[in-house]
Design a protein around this motif. Structure first.
Motif, short mmCIF file in Angstrom:
data_model
loop_
_atom_site.label_atom_id
_atom_site.label_comp_id
_atom_site.label_asym_id
_atom_site.label_seq_id
_atom_site.Cartn_x
_atom_site.Cartn_y
_atom_site.Cartn_z
N GLN A 1098 -54.46 -43.28 6.90
CA GLN A 1098 -54.13 -44.26 7.95
C GLN A 1098 -55.25 -44.22 8.98
OE1 GLN A 1098 -50.87 -43.36 10.50
NE2 GLN A 1098 -50.67 -45.45 11.30
N ARG A 1108 -41.32 -37.52 6.97
CA ARG A 1108 -41.50 -38.94 7.33
C ARG A 1108 -42.48 -39.65 6.40
NH1 ARG A 1108 -43.86 -40.74 11.21
NH2 ARG A 1108 -42.69 -42.68 11.38
N MET A 1109 -43.49 -38.93 5.92
CA MET A 1109 -44.49 -39.53 5.04
C MET A 1109 -44.31 -38.93 3.66
SD MET A 1109 -46.28 -41.72 6.71
CE MET A 1109 -46.68 -42.20 8.39
N ILE A 1122 -42.67 -44.56 4.31
CA ILE A 1122 -42.67 -44.24 5.73
C ILE A 1122 -41.23 -44.35 6.22
CG2 ILE A 1122 -43.61 -44.85 7.98
CD1 ILE A 1122 -45.89 -46.25 6.51
N PRO A 1125 -40.14 -46.22 10.52
CA PRO A 1125 -41.46 -46.51 11.09
C PRO A 1125 -41.38 -46.88 12.56
CG PRO A 1125 -40.68 -48.32 9.71
CD PRO A 1125 -39.72 -47.19 9.49
N ASP A 1129 -47.00 -46.13 13.60
CA ASP A 1129 -47.28 -46.27 12.17
C ASP A 1129 -48.04 -47.55 11.86
OD1 ASP A 1129 -45.95 -43.89 11.48
OD2 ASP A 1129 -44.01 -44.92 11.67
N TYR A 1133 -53.91 -49.05 6.22
CA TYR A 1133 -53.57 -48.00 5.26
C TYR A 1133 -54.45 -48.14 4.03
CZ TYR A 1133 -49.43 -46.55 7.88
OH TYR A 1133 -48.59 -46.05 8.83
#
Length: 1281
Positions: A1098, A1108-1109, A1122, A1125, A1129, A1133
């Motif tokens: 990212q 979270r990821m 994700i 988000p 975020d 990407y």
């Protein structure tokens, strides 16, 4: 038979005949249709006033021209204009009217006024642009253009442009278009044919003279319909047109590159149609044909096609139209009229015999007969039959058995060559046949084509053309012309120089390559075809013809001692193509004004001491002649007067012979020769001065003097012209200036080359090489060191010259050879160059020369070994650049082995313990030598011996039982499949194949194919679980063979790398999918496994896997989820798929700049009484246009009669609830979203009953919820950020 009984009856007959034939049209042997032409033009007259005058002119043409008269007034110009359908012509005459009153005193004045002397205005025409020799092909369009200046340019006295082809005046036609005016004359050949080939002349005619330019046009054959078919015939002409036949003649094409012509087909086309009909069923062999079966009163075109063994060629250009009228006969310009005497002869009698039968035209295979008709008075039609007799071969034979002849003229074809014939004619009508006429004299049919032309002589013309002359054939046999062929010496590829027969015995061949050597030959042509080729001419190199030299110039006095004078001059600017070898000097005592020869023997140098015959104190002038092998050229302009008195000045005399070389865009090298008179002391140096051409401003080039006779002048202006002069200096000062050099334009010669320095790869000699961009036949290379010509070749220096290339060789170079070397090429525009050899460069070249002269054969590979089947040992090496004459020897423990040709090798059938030791090979190829050794001792020997023994065992195993022809290997397919593959052989029906992993038997998804021997074990969805030792066995009663492969470590990494390469090349663009907990980025590919080197980033920061990821995927794609988000975020990407060779990346922007948004219009809280209608409306935006959805208490609202959802103009969203009830209270959510994301808004709706107090509900702050992306399914709401 009918005869005249008296002279009176004959007169009566002639009168009736003339009366009968009035109005009969005559047709000439040439073309019948033509434009008007004044045979006798109008003449001017001078008359007295009130006198009568008649103007006469004679006009011819067909159809008969109509004449109109034009005049301005009584004393003016009268014009007669004749016109018909084919054009018009005019003639003019002036009438001068004199008064009858006459005065003798004024006779002279009046006579001068009446008959003035005609003085034409002199108009000068200068061509500024002309057409050159033109080459084209049939069917092309060609334009010949001349531009000119006209002085004075008077509007009413413009010159007339007259165009000629081979001296025949051209006129406008469908093939020729002319334009003239405004200082330009153009001739356009609209569609080239070989008839258009020839010498074209433009005459610009004025009253005071004319200006002429001429050049040749050559027309090559167009593409044939069939390869190697003959070209088109040309010069189609119509002869002897009458009611019975028309004779068509033509000229044969050249067949230099095609096969011989078999014959010709004649085609006709009636005017007004486009249909061509072939006239003859079989090819006619001569270039004439009588076309019969035509209709009177009709007009026809004709064309001809040639035939050879390959097929039929292109048709010729069609003839002019020919009209067939009643009766024609033209014999040598005299018109004989054939008529009918239907009303003169009594009926019931046969006609009388014709008389005076003669051959009016003869050829090799035909004869045209003409005769006088008999006296005939019958109304019955009369016709004729012709009979021929081959002398000594039998009786009379009738010629025209099928076609009666009605004209007293007929062409008899198909006669045998070399035979004697007689002819007679009989008359016939419906009542009978007359007696035959008296036979003609014996007619001999000449045979054959012309004999070959005699000696062919080629002489120089220009640098691209050659003049060819030849002796005509001894037997011309009605010669038409000649074809000339050229060929580069030694090639045998003959090409046609002309495509239209040339009538003279001299011809200029154009379009040749300068400097190339050619031979030429000639063929003669008649109507039967082409003769044998003449003998080839002597080879001739294409160069401009030799001429006399121009005059020398710039005579200068270099020294005088009171009794003699030393003179110098510059060589002629134009040598005439040959070296100027001799000079002759004349002198003139200015006081006596008489010229006398100075020398009788020629002078070879351009420096001469005139001694004897000079008187001290007298003044003399001199002039010089140059001579070459052609002769003596013109004399130079007399020199300035020189006084014969001794020079005593202490300063030096003038330098001389100032020249230049190595002209470049900003520099030039100036050379000169030292003065003859050095003054009172020795010369210490020189100064060079320069000046622009035409200027008197001189400036020094060098501030300090140079002690050699050359100087490179730099810093000059490109394209500017300069002149130079040189002054010598001694201890007493600076002397006289030299004669000026010729002007030189500072610009690099196009195509210029420089000297190359190197070492010869064969001999090792150091060389300087130069290839000139210009060469003339007499050009020579002059090599110099320090700009002094090299004449001493005793120290190992040699010059080799071939064509435009010259090389200076150093056999044994040393330090004395250091310095500046230059080369110049004579008879060119200044082709020259120089090169400086430095000490460092010479040292490197000497080292390279030593290596070449003492060579070592380079080896691509040193001596190595390879163990073959049965344990045999192959020793081999590979050398670079060896010849077939190479020799070599092998030594194995001092044992000598001869090797075969090819790669140098030796094979030992028995490699045993006794073979331990050193192996050596020696190679010799010419002067080159090489040697290579291989030591096989200790552990190295033990390993080689073990491998050899293993190969012996393997050979026995393979030959006696089942075995693996191809051992286990790993294959990665394009579809990302991983498979273990092997191949077995020498199987039986009971042979068994088995798979094992880590010694545990496994079953393959693909059964072993023992028929083909190919066995496969797919590793589906390859990953770490497939790591292990795989083994395959093949077993039967004869034994077992095993192959195994370890899928781990490097082998595993190699498979992953290949899969990564396939995945990266097939990866799709990133896409977004909404999930229950957030959003997911997806990248589809051929195969994905977590063992691949795949990175998610990212904003260029690598993403680490977390709650979270979530990084993962399945075999079809890689994913990044994700969870919940937030704004953090957002951003770019990237997924990176890494293989050993390349990194594959895909990106997606989650910035949300164009996501769906709620602009405004919705309240936070709404209270409404039941049974009312509630309308929730707001404005939304986004690009692309967003989608809007509504939900109640987190449940999607479905459209119905009560719930109406609308979207107007893509930006006004509304939810209308009709007849609200208490059940409609709750939290309503509107979500707006597109592919870049969106947001959602909550509205609290409170419904109360009629009569109740309005609820007091305070709004609770509820911020908008941001949606990062747009999902493919219905929009999902996310938590607040």
């Amino acid at each position: 038979m009918c005869v005249f009984s008296s002279a009176a009856e004959e007169v009566k007959y002639q009168y009736q005949t003339q009366k009968r034939i009035q109005g009969v049209k005559y047709i000439r042997e040439e073309s019948m249709i033509r434009g008007p032409k004044f045979v006798v033009r109008l003449r001017s007259h001078t008359v007295y006033e009130n006198s009568a005058i008649k103007l006469f002119c004679t006009v011819e043409g067909y159809p008969t021209p109509q004449v109109k008269w034009c005049a301005t007034d009584d004393t003016a110009m009268y014009t007669a204009v004749a016109s018909n359908t084919h054009g018009q012509a005019s003639s003019q005459a002036s009438i001068i009217v004199k008064s009858k009153t006459f005065s003798p005193e004024l006779f002279c004045c009046f006579s001068d006024a009446v008959l003035p002397e005609i003085k034409y205005t002199k108009i000068n025409i200068t061509f500024t642009e002309t057409f050159d020799v033109t080459f084209g092909k049939e069917g092309d369009k060609a334009t010949l253009t001349c531009r000119m200046t006209i002085n004075p340019n008077l509007a009413n006295l413009q010159p007339e442009a007259m165009w000629y082809r081979d001296e025949h005046l051209l006129k406008e036609s469908r093939w020729v278009k002319m334009e003239s005016g405004g200082g330009v004359a153009k001739l356009t050949l609209t569609q080239l044919a070989k008839d258009d080939e020839g010498l074209y002349t433009l005459r610009m005619v004025t009253k005071g003279g004319d200006a002429v330019h001429r050049a040749c046009v050559f027309v090559d054959d167009g593409p044939p319909p069939v390869p190697q078919a003959p070209g088109a015939p040309m010069d189609i002409k119509i002869h002897d047109a009458n009611r019975d036949y028309v004779i068509v003649s033509w000229k044969p094409p050249n067949t230099t590159t095609e096969g011989p012509i078999i014959g010709y087909f004649v085609d006709r086309c009636e005017v007004g149609t486009e249909t061509w009909m072939q006239c003859n069923d079989s090819p006619v062999k001569i270039c004439k044909y009588a076309v019969q079966g035509l209709f009177e009163g009709h007009s026809y075109y004709f064309r001809v096609r040639a035939v050879n063994s390959r097929g039929i060629g292109r048709p010729s250009r069609m003839s002019e139209p020919i009209a067939l009228h009643l009766v024609i006969n033209s014999v040598r310009g005299r018109h004989d009229v054939v008529t009918y005497y239907d009303d003169l002869e009594a009926e019931g009698k046969a006609p009388g015999p014709p008389s005076k039968v003669c051959a009016s035209e003869t050829d090799r295979t035909y004869v045209v007969l003409s005769w006088v008709p008999p006296v005939y008075h019958s109304k019955a039609p009369m016709w004729y039959y012709i009979e021929k007799l081959q002398v000594g071969a039998g009786s009379w034979q009738r010629v025209n058995t099928k076609v009666p002849i009605r004209s007293p003229r007929y062409a008899v074809f198909d006669l045998l060559e070399g035979k004697d014939y007689q002819f007679r004619v009989v008359s016939a009508n419906m009542y009978g046949i007359s007696e035959p006429s008296e036979p003609t004299d014996t007619f001999y049919v000449h045979s054959g084509v012309p004999s070959a032309p005699g000696q062919v002589i080629a002489t120089r013309e220009t640098d691209t053309s050659v003049l060819i002359q030849w002796v005509p054939p001894k037997d011309p046999n009605n010669l038409i012309g000649y074809y000339i062929d050229s060929c580069v010496k030694g090639s045998k590829n003959w090409t046609s120089a002309n495509h239209k027969p040339h009538k003279q015995t001299r011809f200029v061949v154009h379009g040749l390559t300068t400097g190339e050597t050619y031979v030429f030959r000639v063929q003669a042509i008649n109507e039967l075809g082409l003769s044998d080729e003449s003998q080839e001419s002597a080879p001739l190199s294409v160069r401009a013809a030799l001429k006399l030299p121009s005059s020398p110039y710039d005579l200068s006095l270099l020294y005088c001692d009171g009794e003699s004078m030393v003179l110098s001059w510059k060589q002629p600017l134009r040598s005439g193509g040959a070296d100027v070898t001799d000079y002759y000097i004349d002198k003139c005592n200015v006081a006596k004004k008489t010229w006398k020869e100075v020398n009788v023997p020629p002078i070879k140098e351009r420096l001469h001491k005139v001694a004897g015959g000079l008187t001290a104190g007298s003044v003399y002038q001199f002039r010089v002649y140059g001579a070459n092998m052609i002769g003596l050229g013109d004399a130079s302009t007399p020199s300035t007067p020189f006084k014969c008195e001794a020079w005593t000045t202490p300063e030096p005399g003038p330098a001389y012979d100032v020249t230049f070389t190595e002209v470049r865009d900003d520099s030039v090298v100036v050379e000169w020769k030292a003065p003859v008179y050095s003054g009172a002391s020795a010369i210490t140096g020189y100064f060079v001065e320069k000046s622009k051409k035409g200027s008197d401003n001189w400036s020094k080039v060098n501030e300090s003097s140079v002690n050699h006779c050359y100087l490179k002048v730099k810093g000059l202006e490109t394209g500017e012209s300069y002149v130079f002069r040189v002054r010598a200096e001694n201890a007493n000062g600076i002397g006289l200036a030299s004669t000026l050099s010729d002007p030189v334009c500072i610009k690099t010669l196009p195509g210029k080359t420089e000297i190359k320095c190197g070492v010869d790869e064969e001999s090792g000699d150091i060389y300087l090489s130069f290839e000139s961009c210009q060469m003339a036949e007499k050009s020579k290379f002059v090599w110099k060191k320090s700009y002094q010509e090299i004449t001493d070749f005793s120290k190992g220096i040699a010059v080799k010259t071939s064509g435009s290339h010259s090389t200076l060789l150093f056999k044994n170079p040393d330090k004395e050879d250091l310095g500046t070397y230059s080369v110049s090429v004579t008879h060119t525009d200044g082709a020259s160059a120089s090169y400086k050899i430095s000490a460092e460069e010479l040292e490197k070249m000497l080292a390279l020369s030593h290596d070449i002269r003492n060579p070592i054969i380079p080896l691509k590979t040193e001596l190595a070994y390879k163990i073959l089947e049965r344990g045999r040992m192959r020793f081999w090496l590979q050398a670079e650049g060896i010849s077939s004459a190479v020799t070599y020897k092998f030594f194995a423990n001092n044992k000598d082995h001869d090797a075969a040709t090819g790669i140098i090798e030796m094979v030992m059938d028995h490699f045993t313990v006794e073979s331990e030791g050193t192996f050596t090979v020696q190679i010799q190829d010419g002067r080159g030598k090489a040697q290579s050794s291989l030591v096989l001792m200790g552990n190295a020997f033990k390993a080689a011996l073990a491998e050899a023994e293993y190969q012996r065992r393997e050979y026995i195993r393979v030959k006696e039982g089942p075995h693996f022809m191809e051992f286990l290997s790993i294959q990665v397919g394009d579809n990302a499949s991983v498979t273990l593959v092997c191949k077995v052989a020498n199987l039986k029906k009971d042979s068994v194949f088995q798979w094992y992993k880590d010694d545990v038997e496994v079953i393959s998804e693909v059964p072993a194919d023992l028929n083909s021997g190919v066995c496969k074990f797919p590793l589906t969805n390859f990953s770490k679980r497939d790591v292990g030792l795989y083994k395959a066995t093949i077993t039967d009663d004869r034994g077992q063979d095993v192959s195994q492969i370890d899928v781990s470590g490097k082998a595993f990494d190699d498979i992953i790398n290949k899969l990564s390469r396939l995945a990266g090349s097939s990866a799709s663009e990133l896409s977004i999918q909404c999930t229950a907990e957030g959003i997911m980025l997806q990248c589809h590919m051929k195969y994905y496994t977590e063992e691949m080197k795949i990175h998610w980033k990212q904003k260029d920061s690598k993403i680490a896997a977390s709650e979270r990821m979530r990084i993962g995927g399945n075999p079809a794609m890689a994913t990044l989820e994700i969870v919940e988000p937030t704004d953090k975020d957002k951003g770019m990407y990237t997924i990176e798929i890494v293989d050993p060779e390349k990194t594959h990346s895909r990106t997606l922007d989650l910035s949300g700049q164009h996501r769906g948004k709620v602009v405004g219009g919705l309240p936070d809280v709404v209270t409404i009484m039941e049974k009312k209608t509630l309308s929730l409306t707001c404005t939304v935006c986004g690009d692309p246009k967003p989608l809007v959805s509504w939900s109640k208490n987190d449940h999607e609202v479905e459209p119905s009669d009560q719930y109406v959802i609308a979207m107007d103009s893509g930006k006004f969203a509304s939810l209308t609830i009709k007849g609200v009830s208490l059940e409609d209270s709750g939290k309503y959510t509107m979500t707006v979203q597109n592919k870049y994301g969106g947001e959602s808004v909550d509205i609290i709706v409170s419904v109360y009953k009629h009569g109740d107090r309005v609820p007091d509900i305070k709004p609770t702050p509820s911020p908008k919820r941001i949606i990062i992306a747009f999902a493919s399914r219905a929009p999902q709401q996310h938590k607040n950020n």
